[in-house]
Design a protein around this motif. Structure first.
Motif, PDB file in Angstrom:
ATOM      1  N   GLU A 654     -49.902  -5.327 -58.123  1.00  0.00           N
ATOM      2  CA  GLU A 654     -50.862  -4.247 -57.873  1.00  0.00           C
ATOM      3  C   GLU A 654     -51.482  -3.758 -59.175  1.00  0.00           C
ATOM      4  O   GLU A 654     -52.686  -3.498 -59.255  1.00  0.00           O
ATOM      5  CB  GLU A 654     -50.163  -3.109 -57.145  1.00  0.00           C
ATOM      6  N   LEU A 655     -50.654  -3.637 -60.222  1.00  0.00           N
ATOM      7  CA  LEU A 655     -51.171  -3.216 -61.521  1.00  0.00           C
ATOM      8  C   LEU A 655     -52.169  -4.230 -62.066  1.00  0.00           C
ATOM      9  O   LEU A 655     -53.229  -3.866 -62.591  1.00  0.00           O
ATOM     10  CB  LEU A 655     -50.011  -3.031 -62.497  1.00  0.00           C
ATOM     11  N   ALA A 656     -51.848  -5.516 -61.932  1.00  0.00           N
ATOM     12  CA  ALA A 656     -52.749  -6.558 -62.418  1.00  0.00           C
ATOM     13  C   ALA A 656     -54.066  -6.549 -61.659  1.00  0.00           C
ATOM     14  O   ALA A 656     -55.141  -6.767 -62.246  1.00  0.00           O
ATOM     15  CB  ALA A 656     -52.075  -7.921 -62.304  1.00  0.00           C
ATOM     16  N   ALA A 657     -54.007  -6.307 -60.353  1.00  0.00           N
ATOM     17  CA  ALA A 657     -55.236  -6.257 -59.563  1.00  0.00           C
ATOM     18  C   ALA A 657     -56.161  -5.140 -60.035  1.00  0.00           C
ATOM     19  O   ALA A 657     -57.391  -5.292 -60.041  1.00  0.00           O
ATOM     20  CB  ALA A 657     -54.893  -6.097 -58.081  1.00  0.00           C
ATOM     21  N   MET A 658     -55.581  -4.027 -60.453  1.00  0.00           N
ATOM     22  CA  MET A 658     -56.396  -2.928 -60.959  1.00  0.00           C
ATOM     23  C   MET A 658     -57.081  -3.310 -62.269  1.00  0.00           C
ATOM     24  O   MET A 658     -58.152  -2.793 -62.596  1.00  0.00           O
ATOM     25  CB  MET A 658     -55.521  -1.694 -61.159  1.00  0.00           C
ATOM     26  N   LYS A 659     -56.482  -4.226 -63.012  1.00  0.00           N
ATOM     27  CA  LYS A 659     -57.052  -4.676 -64.286  1.00  0.00           C
ATOM     28  C   LYS A 659     -57.918  -5.921 -64.128  1.00  0.00           C
ATOM     29  O   LYS A 659     -58.403  -6.478 -65.122  1.00  0.00           O
ATOM     30  CB  LYS A 659     -55.922  -4.980 -65.276  1.00  0.00           C
ATOM     31  N   GLY A 660     -58.099  -6.383 -62.882  1.00  0.00           N
ATOM     32  CA  GLY A 660     -58.924  -7.557 -62.645  1.00  0.00           C
ATOM     33  C   GLY A 660     -58.204  -8.870 -62.824  1.00  0.00           C
ATOM     34  O   GLY A 660     -58.850  -9.914 -62.976  1.00  0.00           O
ATOM     35  N   ALA A 661     -56.860  -8.862 -62.813  1.00  0.00           N
ATOM     36  CA  ALA A 661     -56.069 -10.091 -62.959  1.00  0.00           C
ATOM     37  C   ALA A 661     -55.332 -10.388 -61.661  1.00  0.00           C
ATOM     38  O   ALA A 661     -55.157  -9.512 -60.804  1.00  0.00           O
ATOM     39  CB  ALA A 661     -55.083  -9.968 -64.114  1.00  0.00           C
ATOM     40  N   GLU A 662     -54.879 -11.630 -61.528  1.00  0.00           N
ATOM     41  CA  GLU A 662     -54.168 -12.080 -60.334  1.00  0.00           C
ATOM     42  C   GLU A 662     -52.784 -12.565 -60.735  1.00  0.00           C
ATOM     43  O   GLU A 662     -52.646 -13.384 -61.641  1.00  0.00           O
ATOM     44  CB  GLU A 662     -54.946 -13.202 -59.647  1.00  0.00           C
ATOM     45  N   VAL A 663     -51.747 -12.045 -60.084  1.00  0.00           N
ATOM     46  CA  VAL A 663     -50.361 -12.420 -60.367  1.00  0.00           C
ATOM     47  C   VAL A 663     -49.798 -13.142 -59.157  1.00  0.00           C
ATOM     48  O   VAL A 663     -49.899 -12.654 -58.021  1.00  0.00           O
ATOM     49  CB  VAL A 663     -49.507 -11.176 -60.709  1.00  0.00           C
ATOM     50  N   MET A 664     -49.193 -14.305 -59.388  1.00  0.00           N
ATOM     51  CA  MET A 664     -48.644 -15.126 -58.313  1.00  0.00           C
ATOM     52  C   MET A 664     -47.270 -15.655 -58.702  1.00  0.00           C
ATOM     53  O   MET A 664     -46.872 -15.610 -59.868  1.00  0.00           O
ATOM     54  CB  MET A 664     -49.584 -16.291 -58.001  1.00  0.00           C
ATOM     55  N   VAL A 665     -46.543 -16.167 -57.711  1.00  0.00           N
ATOM     56  CA  VAL A 665     -45.214 -16.744 -57.938  1.00  0.00           C
ATOM     57  C   VAL A 665     -45.376 -18.187 -58.407  1.00  0.00           C
ATOM     58  O   VAL A 665     -46.171 -18.953 -57.842  1.00  0.00           O
ATOM     59  CB  VAL A 665     -44.366 -16.681 -56.655  1.00  0.00           C
ATOM     60  N   TRP A 666     -44.628 -18.562 -59.414  1.00  0.00           N
ATOM     61  CA  TRP A 666     -44.692 -19.923 -59.962  1.00  0.00           C
ATOM     62  C   TRP A 666     -43.792 -20.839 -59.141  1.00  0.00           C
ATOM     63  O   TRP A 666     -42.572 -20.790 -59.196  1.00  0.00           O
ATOM     64  CB  TRP A 666     -44.245 -19.920 -61.419  1.00  0.00           C
ATOM     65  N   GLN A 667     -44.390 -21.673 -58.318  1.00  0.00           N
ATOM     66  CA  GLN A 667     -43.665 -22.646 -57.507  1.00  0.00           C
ATOM     67  C   GLN A 667     -44.386 -23.981 -57.590  1.00  0.00           C
ATOM     68  O   GLN A 667     -44.845 -24.527 -56.586  1.00  0.00           O
ATOM     69  CB  GLN A 667     -43.577 -22.176 -56.044  1.00  0.00           C
ATOM     70  N   ARG A 668     -44.473 -24.490 -58.749  1.00  0.00           N
ATOM     71  CA  ARG A 668     -45.241 -25.717 -58.964  1.00  0.00           C
ATOM     72  C   ARG A 668     -44.485 -26.927 -58.431  1.00  0.00           C
ATOM     73  O   ARG A 668     -43.319 -27.141 -58.743  1.00  0.00           O
ATOM     74  CB  ARG A 668     -45.553 -25.903 -60.445  1.00  0.00           C
ATOM     75  N   LYS A 669     -45.175 -27.718 -57.630  1.00  0.00           N
ATOM     76  CA  LYS A 669     -44.680 -29.008 -57.183  1.00  0.00           C
ATOM     77  C   LYS A 669     -45.580 -30.088 -57.769  1.00  0.00           C
ATOM     78  O   LYS A 669     -46.791 -30.059 -57.583  1.00  0.00           O
ATOM     79  CB  LYS A 669     -44.676 -29.093 -55.658  1.00  0.00           C
ATOM     80  N   ILE A 670     -44.970 -31.014 -58.460  1.00  0.00           N
ATOM     81  CA  ILE A 670     -45.749 -32.045 -59.127  1.00  0.00           C
ATOM     82  C   ILE A 670     -46.203 -33.067 -58.097  1.00  0.00           C
ATOM     83  O   ILE A 670     -45.387 -33.708 -57.442  1.00  0.00           O
ATOM     84  CB  ILE A 670     -44.921 -32.732 -60.224  1.00  0.00           C
ATOM     85  N   PRO A 671     -47.502 -33.234 -57.902  1.00  0.00           N
ATOM     86  CA  PRO A 671     -47.976 -34.248 -56.955  1.00  0.00           C
ATOM     87  C   PRO A 671     -47.740 -35.642 -57.520  1.00  0.00           C
ATOM     88  O   PRO A 671     -47.690 -35.846 -58.733  1.00  0.00           O
ATOM     89  CB  PRO A 671     -49.474 -33.941 -56.823  1.00  0.00           C
ATOM     90  N   TRP A 672     -47.597 -36.603 -56.620  1.00  0.00           N
ATOM     91  CA  TRP A 672     -47.388 -37.979 -57.058  1.00  0.00           C
ATOM     92  C   TRP A 672     -48.179 -38.932 -56.169  1.00  0.00           C
ATOM     93  O   TRP A 672     -48.097 -38.835 -54.949  1.00  0.00           O
ATOM     94  CB  TRP A 672     -45.903 -38.355 -57.011  1.00  0.00           C
TER      95      TRP A 672
END
Length: 683
Positions: A654-672
């Motif tokens: 919510e704080l990041a949204a007020m500053k114009g930024a987007e915060v997300m959960v890091w769940q990277r899956k490497i495509p193959w």
């Protein structure tokens, strides 16, 4: 009506009479509205010679039910010779007056409204008002199919007359839509066969099995079109074994024309031996094969005649079961026979190979099957798997472009026991490891290495390495065994991503060029473990942030757009040097705040767009505090967090949204295979 009243109505112009008639209708004076509209109809030039008459021989309802042309019926068909005396009329006032009078009659007498609508249609068959009004009346009479046919005829006339953008044709589309959704169910089998085949080729296997039972005609169509059954992918959620009769029918309909066969583990463990052989025989021309045996038995390998020999993509996940040693030896031999039998039949066509939980001892050792066209190789190994010789692997796969090692893995690298093959992998561009590797990267910079570091574009690791930090620099013992260490720059490197391994001081020789030139645009760093003595970093434990002082060349890469920082330590009890010298400053800069050290490092990248933060040595609140400090700078617009959850994550988002930024959960899956994208700067 008196003659005086009629004469007074004729004093108005058609335009004024229309306005007065509509006002009378709106105020509920229907009789007066009918008088105004009738005066306009009688004053039309087409009615000056005699009182107009309506053709009584036209039957629009019969024509609509028969499916013939309503326009032709209105335009030409007339057996009472009325059309010989009165021509068609295109006077807009006449047309609108008939339409409005029919609308008034809808409130008074539906029969008279229908008569005026039919009269309007035969008077002006190229105008859309008659189709709209007559269809509405049939809809009010609860004859929706007739109304739909009339509205369809009006839309067809509008298209031919060039009225595609008019308001009336838009109204026709709007009033037709509900009936069209309800009644228009065109059998797709009436379409051209090629189009029907193309449509059903996108259906999943479960959907095809459902639609083939619609009727006998559909069942015959699916039985006679093997091209529809090109991609056989069983759903992973299958709860019971398919009957043998169903598998036999499926195999007969495939007729050897299937291009891909995918059998997940829940399906594989439920298939009988005969069913497996039937499917393998029906997929003789397949180019893609995926088999999952992690929970099921290993099937019998079909004969050469039955098994696909043109495979370009092969994925096999072997069993995860553990048991007594004698049982594991049996599985080793079983996997050995099965995999070797497959590779010997399709090795010259294979381009992609994925082996999961492999423990085959001969794998790419001794005399491996040659794979001259293999471009993508992914291997996950078991804990007690035998060693793989990297030079032998390179000799068997000379055109390899991407290499992915997953799970516990150890690569044999004793140089005096392996054949020399310098630069055998001249096309290798991607190297990814999600495993603990003893020293397999060392061969990338040894004199007889099959790798060519100058051409590698992606280098990624998700686990720590044994014996060295990033797998790119050898330990002292390794250096002595090789003799001379060749420091090769990775000029083409675009992604250098280490989530658990730490870059060492020797990495500068390989990374500084792509970092300075802007070629490297994705950089991920893991900080050293502060609780462990490491001869590479000195005798005393070194604070996590202080290692940036030892590697000042990491600051300020001009092309870096994505930065990942992992396993940093913000413990206030750590001793941070008073002087930390970032590049470009002539005098020491005092920094006591460890978070400020990281923020300064992040801020040094001028084109940074995405940031990834995660540390197993920090509490979630400390990572959130670092994120808040970065967000307050207002530069980075996208931040991924690992290890921050719950209300704390919601608050920082919510704080990041007020500053114009987007915060997300890091769940990277490497495509193959790994998708190689063009460089954002075109380098």
């Amino acid at each position: 009506m008196s003659g005086k009243s009629n004469s007074s109505l004729h004093l108005y112009s058609p335009d004024a009479a229309l306005v007065r008639g509509r006002d009378a209708y709106a105020s509920g004076r229907h009789k007066k509205a009918i008088e105004y509209f009738t005066s306009i109809i009688n004053s039309c030039d087409c009615n000056r010679r005699d009182r107009p008459r309506m053709c009584r021989c036209k039957d629009f309802e019969r024509v609509a039910q028969a499916g013939t042309s309503i326009f032709h019926e209105a335009m030409y068909n007339c057996r009472c010779n009325v059309s010989l005396k009165w021509d068609k009329c295109h006077d807009p006032y006449h047309i609108r007056a008939l339409d409005y009078r029919a609308a008034v009659f809808e409130k008074e007498d539906l029969h008279l409204a229908k008569r005026d609508a039919e009269w309007l249609l035969q008077t002006a068959p190229r105008a859309l008002e008659g189709y709209l009004r007559l269809g509405k009346i049939y809809r009010m009479e609860k004859k929706p199919k007739v109304a739909l046919a009339i509205w369809n005829a009006g839309i067809e006339v509008g298209r031919k007359e060039g009225l595609g953008g008019s308001r009336k044709i838009k109204q026709l589309y709007e009033v037709r839509q509900p009936l069209r959704m309800h009644y228009v169910r065109v059998d797709p089998m009436t379409l051209p066969v090629e189009l029907v085949e193309h449509i059903f080729s996108y259906f999943q296997l479960t959907d095809l099995c459902r639609v083939q039972g619609v009727c006998k005609r559909w069942d015959y169509f699916f039985d006679s079109r093997p091209c529809i059954w090109k991609h056989i992918e069983f759903p992973a959620g299958l709860k019971r074994a398919p009957p043998s009769s169903w598998t036999k029918t499926l195999a007969n309909r495939m007729r050897g024309a299937a291009k891909s066969l995918v059998i997940p583990s829940p399906v594989q463990e439920r298939l009988r031996e005969t069913q497996w052989l039937q499917l393998a025989d029906a997929a003789k021309q397949a180019r893609r094969l995926e088999l999952d045996f992690r929970h099921g038995p290993m099937p019998k390998l079909p004969s050469n005649r039955q098994f696909p020999s043109r495979l370009s993509s092969l994925k096999i996940i072997f069993s995860e079961s553990r048991g007594p040693r004698y049982f594991d030896l049996f599985l080793d031999q079983e996997e050995n026979d099965f995999l070797r039998g497959i590779l010997e039949r399709c090795n010259y066509n294979l381009e992609s190979l994925w082996l999961g939980h492999a423990r085959v001892p001969w794998l790419f050792q001794d005399l491996p099957p040659a794979l001259p066209r293999l471009r993508y190789l992914r291997i996950s190994r078991k804990q007690d798997a035998s060693l793989i010789s990297l030079p032998s692997l390179a000799a068997a796969t000379p055109r390899l472009e991407q290499l992915y090692l997953d799970g516990p893995c150890s690569i044999e690298c004793t140089l005096d026991e392996t054949p020399s093959c310098p630069g055998a992998w001249s096309d290798l561009r991607v190297v990814i490891a999600e495993c603990e590797v003893s020293s397999w990267f060392d061969l990338g910079w040894a004199s007889n290495s099959p790798m060519n570091p100058e051409k590698i574009r992606v280098l990624e690791s998700r686990s720590g390495m044994l014996g060295f930090r990033d797998g790119l620099g050898m330990t002292v013992g390794a250096l002595s065994s090789v003799g001379q260490f060749l420091r090769k720059s990775m000029d083409s490197l675009e992604r250098y991503w280490l989530e658990a391994a730490t870059p060492d001081f020797l990495s500068q020789e390989r990374l500084q060029d792509p970092l300075v030139t802007g070629k490297l645009y994705e950089l991920g760093l893991a900080f050293p473990d502060t609780d462990r003595d490491d001869t590479m970093w000195g005798e005393d434990p070194l604070p996590a942030q202080a290692f940036l002082q030892r590697l000042p060349w990491l600051y300020g890469g001009p092309g870096v757009r994505m930065l990942g920082l992992f396993d940093f330590n913000l413990d206030s009890g750590l001793t941070i040097p008073d002087s930390l010298q970032p590049p470009g400053e002539d005098r020491p800069k005092v920094e006591k705040d460890q978070a400020a050290v990281l923020v300064a490092f992040i801020e040094s990248f001028p084109r940074l767009e995405t940031l990834v933060l995660g540390s197993k040595f920090c509490e979630a609140r400390e990572v959130a505090a670092l994120t808040e400090a970065v967000v307050n700078r207002g530069k980075i617009k996208k931040i991924y967090l690992r290890g921050v959850t719950g209300q704390l994550f919601l608050d920082i988002r919510e704080l990041a949204a007020m500053k114009g930024a987007e915060v997300m959960v890091w769940q990277r899956k490497i495509p193959w295979p790994y998708p190689l994208k063009p460089h954002p700067d075109g380098l």
